[in-house]
Write a protein that holds these residues in place. Structure first.
Motif, mmCIF file in Angstrom:
data_model
loop_
_atom_site.group_PDB
_atom_site.id
_atom_site.type_symbol
_atom_site.label_atom_id
_atom_site.label_comp_id
_atom_site.label_asym_id
_atom_site.label_seq_id
_atom_site.Cartn_x
_atom_site.Cartn_y
_atom_site.Cartn_z
ATOM 1 N N ASP A 41 1.367 -1.202 0.494
ATOM 2 C CA ASP A 41 0.307 -0.281 -0.174
ATOM 3 C C ASP A 41 0.974 0.909 -0.251
ATOM 4 O OD1 ASP A 41 -2.263 -1.473 0.406
ATOM 5 O OD2 ASP A 41 -3.158 -0.853 1.998
ATOM 6 N N GLU A 42 0.084 1.964 -0.719
ATOM 7 C CA GLU A 42 0.836 3.575 -0.417
ATOM 8 C C GLU A 42 0.464 4.442 0.584
ATOM 9 O OE1 GLU A 42 2.222 7.493 -3.425
ATOM 10 O OE2 GLU A 42 -0.515 6.406 -3.276
ATOM 11 N N VAL A 43 1.300 5.254 1.402
ATOM 12 C CA VAL A 43 0.744 6.064 2.411
ATOM 13 C C VAL A 43 1.736 7.774 2.255
ATOM 14 C CG1 VAL A 43 2.621 5.343 4.432
ATOM 15 C CG2 VAL A 43 0.236 6.417 5.091
ATOM 16 N N ILE A 44 0.459 8.091 2.542
ATOM 17 C CA ILE A 44 0.981 10.183 2.560
ATOM 18 C C ILE A 44 0.820 10.528 3.961
ATOM 19 C CG2 ILE A 44 -0.307 12.444 1.104
ATOM 20 C CD1 ILE A 44 -1.089 9.795 -0.777
ATOM 21 N N ILE A 45 1.837 10.845 4.192
ATOM 22 C CA ILE A 45 1.729 11.441 5.715
ATOM 23 C C ILE A 45 2.761 13.081 5.831
ATOM 24 C CG2 ILE A 45 3.136 11.016 7.721
ATOM 25 C CD1 ILE A 45 3.891 8.304 6.098
ATOM 26 N N GLU A 46 1.615 13.861 6.150
ATOM 27 C CA GLU A 46 2.148 15.083 6.943
ATOM 28 C C GLU A 46 2.419 15.137 8.529
ATOM 29 O OE1 GLU A 46 0.036 19.490 5.743
ATOM 30 O OE2 GLU A 46 0.427 18.194 4.444
ATOM 31 N N LEU A 47 3.429 15.764 8.620
ATOM 32 C CA LEU A 47 4.171 16.187 9.921
ATOM 33 C C LEU A 47 3.883 17.407 9.619
ATOM 34 C CD1 LEU A 47 6.991 14.915 11.552
ATOM 35 C CD2 LEU A 47 5.911 16.737 11.586
ATOM 36 N N VAL A 48 2.688 18.040 11.214
ATOM 37 C CA VAL A 48 2.445 19.350 11.217
ATOM 38 C C VAL A 48 3.033 20.310 12.749
ATOM 39 C CG1 VAL A 48 0.674 20.977 11.196
ATOM 40 C CG2 VAL A 48 0.073 19.122 9.990
ATOM 41 N N ALA A 49 3.746 21.181 12.620
ATOM 42 C CA ALA A 49 3.932 20.956 13.860
ATOM 43 C C ALA A 49 3.721 23.123 14.179
ATOM 44 C CB ALA A 49 5.708 21.292 13.556
ATOM 45 N N TYR A 50 3.468 22.796 15.251
ATOM 46 C CA TYR A 50 2.691 24.156 15.294
ATOM 47 C C TYR A 50 3.075 24.695 17.101
ATOM 48 C CZ TYR A 50 -1.602 22.686 17.663
ATOM 49 O OH TYR A 50 -2.603 22.231 17.535
ATOM 50 N N GLY A 51 3.001 26.180 17.691
ATOM 51 C CA GLY A 51 3.978 26.262 18.577
ATOM 52 C C GLY A 51 5.327 26.328 19.546
ATOM 53 N N PRO A 52 5.302 25.621 20.606
ATOM 54 C CA PRO A 52 6.582 25.111 20.997
ATOM 55 C C PRO A 52 7.717 24.195 19.733
ATOM 56 C CG PRO A 52 4.925 25.542 22.533
ATOM 57 C CD PRO A 52 4.662 25.303 21.480
ATOM 58 N N GLY A 53 6.399 23.210 19.419
ATOM 59 C CA GLY A 53 6.442 22.347 18.012
ATOM 60 C C GLY A 53 7.201 22.809 17.016
ATOM 61 N N LEU A 54 7.015 23.652 16.500
ATOM 62 C CA LEU A 54 7.539 24.332 15.314
ATOM 63 C C LEU A 54 9.179 24.461 15.870
ATOM 64 C CD1 LEU A 54 6.936 25.265 12.195
ATOM 65 C CD2 LEU A 54 7.195 28.165 13.474
ATOM 66 N N ASN A 55 9.849 24.309 16.506
ATOM 67 C CA ASN A 55 11.751 24.003 16.707
ATOM 68 C C ASN A 55 11.965 23.401 15.912
ATOM 69 O OD1 ASN A 55 12.491 26.824 18.654
ATOM 70 N ND2 ASN A 55 10.236 25.747 19.459
ATOM 71 N N MET A 56 11.454 21.846 15.386
ATOM 72 C CA MET A 56 11.330 20.501 15.711
ATOM 73 C C MET A 56 12.080 21.195 13.329
ATOM 74 S SD MET A 56 8.882 17.120 14.262
ATOM 75 C CE MET A 56 9.685 16.214 14.295
ATOM 76 N N PHE A 89 6.204 17.769 5.356
ATOM 77 C CA PHE A 89 5.984 19.324 6.390
ATOM 78 C C PHE A 89 5.682 20.190 5.900
ATOM 79 C CE2 PHE A 89 9.837 16.191 5.996
ATOM 80 C CZ PHE A 89 9.622 15.492 7.746
ATOM 81 N N ALA A 90 4.962 19.955 7.088
ATOM 82 C CA ALA A 90 3.891 21.751 7.579
ATOM 83 C C ALA A 90 4.032 22.930 8.739
ATOM 84 C CB ALA A 90 2.022 21.488 7.125
ATOM 85 N N ALA A 91 4.854 23.925 8.469
ATOM 86 C CA ALA A 91 5.055 24.405 9.579
ATOM 87 C C ALA A 91 4.270 25.529 9.659
ATOM 88 C CB ALA A 91 6.437 25.219 8.967
ATOM 89 N N CYS A 92 4.045 25.686 10.920
ATOM 90 C CA CYS A 92 2.558 26.705 11.492
ATOM 91 C C CYS A 92 2.969 28.220 10.845
ATOM 92 C CB CYS A 92 2.187 26.442 12.230
ATOM 93 S SG CYS A 92 0.725 28.205 13.103
#
Length: 144
Positions: free
Chosen positions: A58-73, A97-100
């Motif tokens: 199977d295929e998997v589409i993954i989006e990692l979303v970071a905001y708040g203090p997590g944006l330091n990632m 990867f999505a940055a707020c």
């Protein structure tokens, strides 16, 4: 009444199983903590989910979303997982990867200067809205 399994029933079962193979899955992973352990757990989730679905065809589409203090990632030169993100983005074509943007704007204002993000991160207007949008599009939601 007796039930008989016919060749047609068996063929239908195999055809149904064959159609199920090759599905596309969608996953949104959320990071809002400035904690390397949480960031690494999120990246472990990415790797494990990708590996599993790849193993069954199977295929998997993954989006990692970071905001708040997590944006330091995603902060270039300061992210504790910068090299891992760079490597994973090259290895997994369907990972993004999505940055707020709201958080980034607040960071820039507080710093009084630009806060460069990693090239892999795409700025979205709002991390929370991005998560809502992804879920409305059928993405499963994971928070490590």
């Amino acid at each position: 009444m007796k039930s008989f399994v016919t060749a047609a029933t068996i063929a239908l079962a195999f055809a149904t199983a064959a159609v199920a193979e090759g599905e596309t899955h969608r996953v949104a992973i959320h990071v809002d903590e400035n904690d390397p352990q949480v960031m690494n757990m999120a990246l472990n989730n990415v790797a494990n989910v990708h590996r599993y679905y790849e193993s069954i065809g199977d295929e998997v589409i993954i989006e990692l979303v970071a905001y708040g203090p997590g944006l330091n990632m995603f902060v270039a030169g300061r992210s504790p997982v910068e090299s891992r993100i760079s490597a994973m983005s090259l290895e997994i074509e369907t990972l993004s990867f999505a940055a707020c943007g709201n958080t980034h704007d607040a960071m820039v204002e507080k710093a009084g200067t630009d806060v460069p993000l990693m090239d892999e991160a795409v700025v979205v207007p709002s991390g929370v809205v991005q998560l809502i949008t992804l879920q409305e599009q059928g993405y499963a939601y994971v928070r490590p």
